[in-house]
Design a protein around this motif. Sequence first.
Motif, short mmCIF file in Angstrom:
data_model
loop_
_atom_site.label_atom_id
_atom_site.label_comp_id
_atom_site.label_asym_id
_atom_site.label_seq_id
_atom_site.Cartn_x
_atom_site.Cartn_y
_atom_site.Cartn_z
N LEU A 52 0.85 -1.18 0.00
CA LEU A 52 0.00 0.00 0.00
C LEU A 52 0.89 1.23 0.00
N SER A 53 0.46 2.24 -0.73
CA SER A 53 1.17 3.52 -0.72
C SER A 53 0.15 4.59 -1.11
N ARG A 54 0.49 5.82 -0.78
CA ARG A 54 -0.40 6.92 -1.16
C ARG A 54 -0.46 7.08 -2.68
N GLU A 55 0.64 6.73 -3.33
CA GLU A 55 0.63 6.78 -4.80
C GLU A 55 -0.40 5.81 -5.36
N ARG A 56 -0.45 4.60 -4.82
CA ARG A 56 -1.45 3.63 -5.30
C ARG A 56 -2.87 4.17 -5.10
N LEU A 57 -3.07 4.85 -4.00
CA LEU A 57 -4.40 5.36 -3.69
C LEU A 57 -4.76 6.54 -4.58
N GLU A 58 -3.85 7.49 -4.71
CA GLU A 58 -4.19 8.73 -5.40
C GLU A 58 -4.20 8.60 -6.91
N THR A 59 -3.44 7.63 -7.45
CA THR A 59 -3.45 7.43 -8.90
C THR A 59 -4.58 6.51 -9.35
#
Length: 367
Positions: free
Chosen positions: A20-27
């Motif tokens: 999990l990462s914020r990049e996975r979430l926001e993209t």
Amino acid sequence: MSDRLKQLSDAGVSIWLDDLSRERLETGNLAELVKSSSVVGVTTNPSIFAAALADGERYDDQVRQLAADGADVNRTVFELTTTDVRNACDVLHDVWAATGGVDGRVSIEVSPDLADDTAGTIAEARKLWDAVGRENLLIKIPGTAAGCPAITATLAAGISVNVTLIFGLDQYADVMEAHVAGLEQAAANGHDLATIHSVASFFVSRVDTEIDSRLEKTGADAALQGRAGVANARLAFEAFETFYATDRWAALEASGARRQRPLWASTGVKNPQYDDTMYVVDLVVEDTVNTMPEKTMQAVADHGVVAGDRVRPFYDDARATLQQLAAAGIDYDDVIDVLTREGVEKFVTAWQDLLGTVQASLEAAAR
């Protein structure tokens, strides 16, 4: 939709992403994996968050705000990680609703520093649960001697749990006992058992890594290498079926309780000579979870062969494998002790790396 991943899902294996990462979430990457790759859950750990924050500029704004608020490093890590997990829970909410709470789950782990602190683990489990504020959360608690009573107490409070760092069969028996005891107490406390979920994360590849190393040192038959992890997990599933077939469990099930599903963890292959899908395709059986790094998931999607139940027909073979390893001088109990201790130590190291990364970010934001 990947046909091979769909076959795996259709065989009763819930596919969870071990990342999990914020990049996975926001993209929208996580949402896309749910849509196209049969992903129905997410697991995290200190190593995953350490990697995400080490090169994640998407965290900078929140770090600056927390620095302005005077947050210390521990509060900052808590806020950053619970924010990501809360948002991942929202991405998976529809899956959670569609599966009656079985899937659509996101896990967050108590601090590894608390592995030997039962009371501290119980307190942090509640703090994380309240902070994320999502019903499809799972709190990860290690299946250590101090962790098991914390698992029972957390479940008794109506909080869903992912038990992590399980390596051995005796350890797993203790974890299942902790689960059932927790649900019995939860019922006594007036909780709806149907809303309390749990999985037991049984680590696979690390068993082979440790045992293969010992086999090489003793000059034992090389044919025994790469067989222990799968054999161990298969016997864990046999123990799962036996444990949850008792009258004691039937009474809880009649009140809405759900079995604690085995979750195959550490499924990325460490030895490049091995089939990179072996810890997935060789452990296919219904009512299980397999949490995979994306690289392993892509390998399964590309060339994994899903060939029905690969667990129940192999119980005798698994027992024979462990007997052969014992005859070759492998001390199973010592292997499990070493792996459990090292597992905690690795997460503590990753946690310290995470704290160091965030401290540097806080200092940079204060300049």
